[in-house]
Scaffold this motif. Sequence first.
Motif, PDB file in Angstrom:
ATOM      1  N   GLU A  77       0.833  -1.199   0.000  1.00  0.00           N
ATOM      2  CA  GLU A  77       0.000   0.000   0.000  1.00  0.00           C
ATOM      3  C   GLU A  77       0.869   1.252   0.000  1.00  0.00           C
ATOM      4  O   GLU A  77       2.057   1.199   0.323  1.00  0.00           O
ATOM      5  CB  GLU A  77      -0.953   0.020   1.196  1.00  0.00           C
ATOM      6  CG  GLU A  77      -0.271   0.160   2.539  1.00  0.00           C
ATOM      7  CD  GLU A  77      -1.253   0.257   3.694  1.00  0.00           C
ATOM      8  OE1 GLU A  77      -2.460   0.402   3.441  1.00  0.00           O
ATOM      9  OE2 GLU A  77      -0.806   0.180   4.854  1.00  0.00           O
ATOM     10  N   LEU A 142      -3.720  12.205  -4.277  1.00  0.00           N
ATOM     11  CA  LEU A 142      -4.981  12.561  -3.634  1.00  0.00           C
ATOM     12  C   LEU A 142      -4.845  13.932  -2.980  1.00  0.00           C
ATOM     13  O   LEU A 142      -3.780  14.290  -2.472  1.00  0.00           O
ATOM     14  CB  LEU A 142      -5.404  11.501  -2.614  1.00  0.00           C
ATOM     15  CG  LEU A 142      -4.531  11.269  -1.373  1.00  0.00           C
ATOM     16  CD1 LEU A 142      -4.951  12.182  -0.212  1.00  0.00           C
ATOM     17  CD2 LEU A 142      -4.622   9.804  -0.925  1.00  0.00           C
ATOM     18  N   THR A 168      -2.636   6.648   4.900  1.00  0.00           N
ATOM     19  CA  THR A 168      -2.870   5.662   3.855  1.00  0.00           C
ATOM     20  C   THR A 168      -4.210   5.971   3.190  1.00  0.00           C
ATOM     21  O   THR A 168      -5.032   6.714   3.734  1.00  0.00           O
ATOM     22  CB  THR A 168      -2.916   4.233   4.420  1.00  0.00           C
ATOM     23  OG1 THR A 168      -4.053   4.109   5.293  1.00  0.00           O
ATOM     24  CG2 THR A 168      -1.644   3.898   5.185  1.00  0.00           C
ATOM     25  N   TYR A 169      -4.434   5.384   2.038  1.00  0.00           N
ATOM     26  CA  TYR A 169      -5.715   5.566   1.354  1.00  0.00           C
ATOM     27  C   TYR A 169      -6.858   5.025   2.214  1.00  0.00           C
ATOM     28  O   TYR A 169      -7.928   5.641   2.313  1.00  0.00           O
ATOM     29  CB  TYR A 169      -5.694   4.856  -0.007  1.00  0.00           C
ATOM     30  CG  TYR A 169      -5.055   5.653  -1.111  1.00  0.00           C
ATOM     31  CD1 TYR A 169      -5.823   6.377  -2.011  1.00  0.00           C
ATOM     32  CD2 TYR A 169      -3.670   5.692  -1.269  1.00  0.00           C
ATOM     33  CE1 TYR A 169      -5.242   7.111  -3.044  1.00  0.00           C
ATOM     34  CE2 TYR A 169      -3.071   6.421  -2.295  1.00  0.00           C
ATOM     35  CZ  TYR A 169      -3.869   7.124  -3.176  1.00  0.00           C
ATOM     36  OH  TYR A 169      -3.294   7.854  -4.174  1.00  0.00           O
ATOM     37  N   THR A 172      -7.668   7.360   5.143  1.00  0.00           N
ATOM     38  CA  THR A 172      -8.258   8.627   4.714  1.00  0.00           C
ATOM     39  C   THR A 172      -9.708   8.441   4.270  1.00  0.00           C
ATOM     40  O   THR A 172     -10.570   9.289   4.537  1.00  0.00           O
ATOM     41  CB  THR A 172      -7.433   9.215   3.554  1.00  0.00           C
ATOM     42  OG1 THR A 172      -6.073   9.354   3.990  1.00  0.00           O
ATOM     43  CG2 THR A 172      -7.965  10.570   3.126  1.00  0.00           C
ATOM     44  N   TRP A 175     -11.263  11.542  -0.319  1.00  0.00           N
ATOM     45  CA  TRP A 175     -10.315  12.557  -0.775  1.00  0.00           C
ATOM     46  C   TRP A 175     -10.803  13.088  -2.110  1.00  0.00           C
ATOM     47  O   TRP A 175     -11.764  12.574  -2.696  1.00  0.00           O
ATOM     48  CB  TRP A 175      -8.910  11.973  -0.913  1.00  0.00           C
ATOM     49  CG  TRP A 175      -8.842  10.818  -1.872  1.00  0.00           C
ATOM     50  CD1 TRP A 175      -8.690  10.879  -3.235  1.00  0.00           C
ATOM     51  CD2 TRP A 175      -8.957   9.433  -1.559  1.00  0.00           C
ATOM     52  NE1 TRP A 175      -8.691   9.627  -3.783  1.00  0.00           N
ATOM     53  CE2 TRP A 175      -8.861   8.712  -2.775  1.00  0.00           C
ATOM     54  CE3 TRP A 175      -9.128   8.731  -0.365  1.00  0.00           C
ATOM     55  CZ2 TRP A 175      -8.923   7.325  -2.829  1.00  0.00           C
ATOM     56  CZ3 TRP A 175      -9.198   7.350  -0.424  1.00  0.00           C
ATOM     57  CH2 TRP A 175      -9.089   6.658  -1.632  1.00  0.00           C
ATOM     58  N   SER A 177      -9.956  13.576  -6.042  1.00  0.00           N
ATOM     59  CA  SER A 177      -9.096  13.127  -7.126  1.00  0.00           C
ATOM     60  C   SER A 177      -8.584  14.339  -7.894  1.00  0.00           C
ATOM     61  O   SER A 177      -9.034  15.478  -7.673  1.00  0.00           O
ATOM     62  CB  SER A 177      -9.874  12.213  -8.074  1.00  0.00           C
ATOM     63  OG  SER A 177     -10.889  12.961  -8.742  1.00  0.00           O
TER      64      SER A 177
END
Length: 226
Positions: A77, A142, A168-169, A172, A175, A177
């Motif tokens: 990740e 992001l 980390t995605y 979060t 977010w 783009s």
Amino acid sequence: MILHDASVIPGFRQIRKTSPVIAHFQGTMRPVNRMTVIMANKRPLELQTGTDLIYFNEEYKSFVMVQYKAMDAAEGERRFRWQEGGQLTKEVGRMKRTLMAIEHAPRGTAPVDYRLSANPFFLKFCTRGGFLPGTTDLHPGLYLPLDLWDCLYKAGKFRGPRGGNVLTYDATQRWLSNTEFLNLLTKAWIGTTSGQSSLLRAIIAGVVESNRTVVYAFKHAPGLGE
């Protein structure tokens, strides 16, 4: 990452550069929509505002400012780690001080001054290795509005299993783009209002002209706290 995004705005073409760090763009479909991009990275403007790129929407008189950070790959990740009191903490503090200097400016009631958010500060977390040379798209990554960053931080979403800070995605969850950010930016749904922009433009001009940070003072209205 920063150099690329300073030279590319999808849907716009660069029409001129007034200095090595200031570029002007014009919309390909709507020529009246013009953007100025200022490179603040590793310059006094970054020390002043805490950001790397400064966008100015000339049609709506609106500033948006972005701090860039690189995410590394680990255990399958993308992650960004930082320490309390480190560089990111200082940059966020500079953003908030700049916001305090302009937040009490008249917001304006004209339709062109309407914003979904008048907080102009964002953090962009970019992926390493996802960039293709020659592309006309923004660098993959992001965007987090500064207000959302604060919410996530206070909620403990960035606290790692060993007590450190890690973004980390998954942590979060939500977010903006590149496409979402660009639509909000170019149509001035986000950014400073014209009154705030007048104050911010004076601050930025002072830094650019003197090539050093400037000291600004602000006074709260009665009842708004210290």
